[in-house]
Scaffold this motif. Structure first.
Motif, PDB file in Angstrom:
ATOM      1  N   PHE A  15      -3.317 -30.261  -0.154  1.00 47.31           N
ATOM      2  CA  PHE A  15      -2.679 -29.126  -0.814  1.00 47.31           C
ATOM      3  C   PHE A  15      -1.231 -28.884  -0.392  1.00 47.31           C
ATOM      4  O   PHE A  15      -0.484 -28.212  -1.079  1.00 47.31           O
ATOM      5  N   PHE A  16      -0.800 -29.422   0.726  1.00 49.01           N
ATOM      6  CA  PHE A  16       0.538 -29.145   1.235  1.00 49.01           C
ATOM      7  C   PHE A  16       1.476 -30.343   1.079  1.00 49.01           C
ATOM      8  O   PHE A  16       2.639 -30.273   1.417  1.00 49.01           O
ATOM      9  N   ARG A  17       0.967 -31.449   0.535  1.00 51.44           N
ATOM     10  CA  ARG A  17       1.734 -32.699   0.471  1.00 51.44           C
ATOM     11  C   ARG A  17       3.026 -32.553  -0.335  1.00 51.44           C
ATOM     12  O   ARG A  17       4.082 -33.006   0.085  1.00 51.44           O
ATOM     13  N   ASN A  18       2.986 -31.962  -1.510  1.00 54.35           N
ATOM     14  CA  ASN A  18       4.162 -31.855  -2.378  1.00 54.35           C
ATOM     15  C   ASN A  18       4.626 -30.416  -2.572  1.00 54.35           C
ATOM     16  O   ASN A  18       5.224 -30.082  -3.587  1.00 54.35           O
ATOM     17  N   THR A  19       4.367 -29.569  -1.603  1.00 51.41           N
ATOM     18  CA  THR A  19       4.740 -28.164  -1.700  1.00 51.41           C
ATOM     19  C   THR A  19       6.245 -28.000  -1.513  1.00 51.41           C
ATOM     20  O   THR A  19       6.843 -28.631  -0.650  1.00 51.41           O
ATOM     21  N   LEU A  20       6.827 -27.158  -2.335  1.00 47.63           N
ATOM     22  CA  LEU A  20       8.242 -26.841  -2.231  1.00 47.63           C
ATOM     23  C   LEU A  20       8.416 -25.482  -1.572  1.00 47.63           C
ATOM     24  O   LEU A  20       7.510 -24.651  -1.585  1.00 47.63           O
ATOM     25  N   LEU A  21       9.578 -25.248  -1.028  1.00 43.23           N
ATOM     26  CA  LEU A  21       9.901 -23.981  -0.393  1.00 43.23           C
ATOM     27  C   LEU A  21       9.802 -22.861  -1.430  1.00 43.23           C
ATOM     28  O   LEU A  21      10.374 -22.977  -2.513  1.00 43.23           O
ATOM     29  N   PRO A  22       9.085 -21.776  -1.134  1.00 43.20           N
ATOM     30  CA  PRO A  22       9.004 -20.672  -2.104  1.00 43.20           C
ATOM     31  C   PRO A  22      10.364 -19.978  -2.244  1.00 43.20           C
ATOM     32  O   PRO A  22      11.042 -19.740  -1.257  1.00 43.20           O
ATOM     33  N   LEU A  23      10.747 -19.696  -3.470  1.00 44.71           N
ATOM     34  CA  LEU A  23      12.038 -19.074  -3.742  1.00 44.71           C
ATOM     35  C   LEU A  23      11.849 -17.671  -4.291  1.00 44.71           C
ATOM     36  O   LEU A  23      10.860 -17.380  -4.965  1.00 44.71           O
ATOM     37  N   ALA A  50      -4.254 -20.461   2.969  1.00 44.13           N
ATOM     38  CA  ALA A  50      -5.717 -20.381   3.022  1.00 44.13           C
ATOM     39  C   ALA A  50      -6.321 -20.522   1.633  1.00 44.13           C
ATOM     40  O   ALA A  50      -7.324 -21.214   1.454  1.00 44.13           O
ATOM     41  N   MET A  51      -5.710 -19.885   0.637  1.00 44.46           N
ATOM     42  CA  MET A  51      -6.218 -20.012  -0.736  1.00 44.46           C
ATOM     43  C   MET A  51      -6.079 -21.451  -1.237  1.00 44.46           C
ATOM     44  O   MET A  51      -6.989 -21.983  -1.875  1.00 44.46           O
ATOM     45  N   ALA A  52      -4.943 -22.092  -0.924  1.00 48.37           N
ATOM     46  CA  ALA A  52      -4.739 -23.470  -1.358  1.00 48.37           C
ATOM     47  C   ALA A  52      -5.744 -24.410  -0.683  1.00 48.37           C
ATOM     48  O   ALA A  52      -6.298 -25.303  -1.329  1.00 48.37           O
ATOM     49  N   LEU A  53      -6.020 -24.196   0.601  1.00 54.16           N
ATOM     50  CA  LEU A  53      -7.003 -25.011   1.310  1.00 54.16           C
ATOM     51  C   LEU A  53      -8.395 -24.804   0.725  1.00 54.16           C
ATOM     52  O   LEU A  53      -9.129 -25.762   0.466  1.00 54.16           O
ATOM     53  N   TRP A  54      -8.777 -23.553   0.493  1.00 49.67           N
ATOM     54  CA  TRP A  54     -10.088 -23.254  -0.081  1.00 49.67           C
ATOM     55  C   TRP A  54     -10.238 -23.929  -1.440  1.00 49.67           C
ATOM     56  O   TRP A  54     -11.250 -24.560  -1.725  1.00 49.67           O
TER      57      TRP A  54
END
Length: 127
Positions: A15-23, A50-54
């Motif tokens: 879930f965190f592999r292609n995450t971009l910085l929140p703007l 936590a929601m993304a992991l779930w």
């Protein structure tokens, strides 16, 4: 290693592999997701992770979301359904041991190159 086990599973959650910085609305980094040190997540940031992991744990292997969009929307939280009431693993995602290829691949950089680069870095740094 654990592919043949029926009582234990290890599943990568990307879930965190292609995450971009929140703007924020001005296009600048949204600091409400980060703690005072600007490195660790704040309570809001941890809630999003936590929601993304779930959600990743409920998605079948091969169909897992590889990013988090930081929308602060509780409706994106997925729930188990009667057809798939369990966390997704290789087995219950439809993969059989014969379908999955777990070849050992050679590292792209030989181990000795890392040692040479480290020694060269120390020498250059000391000069």
């Amino acid at each position: 290693r654990y592919e043949e086990r029926e009582d234990f599973a290890v599943v990568m959650q990307p879930f965190f592999r292609n995450t971009l910085l929140p703007l924020d609305s001005n296009g600048k980094p949204d600091l409400s997701f980060f703690a005072a040190d600007c490195f660790h997540f704040s309570l809001r940031g941890y809630a999003e992770m936590a929601m993304a992991l779930w959600n990743n744990m409920l998605e079948p292997v091969g169909e897992k979301q590889t990013y988090n969009n930081f929308t602060h929307d509780r409706s994106k939280l997925k729930c188990p359904n009667p057809e798939k009431p369990f966390l997704s693993t290789l087995r219950n995602s439809g993969f059989r041991s014969s379908d999955l290829v777990l070849d050992k691949t050679e590292p792209s950089v030989p181990y000795w190159a890392v040692i040479v680069a480290a020694v060269a870095g120390v020498l250059v740094g000391s000069l």
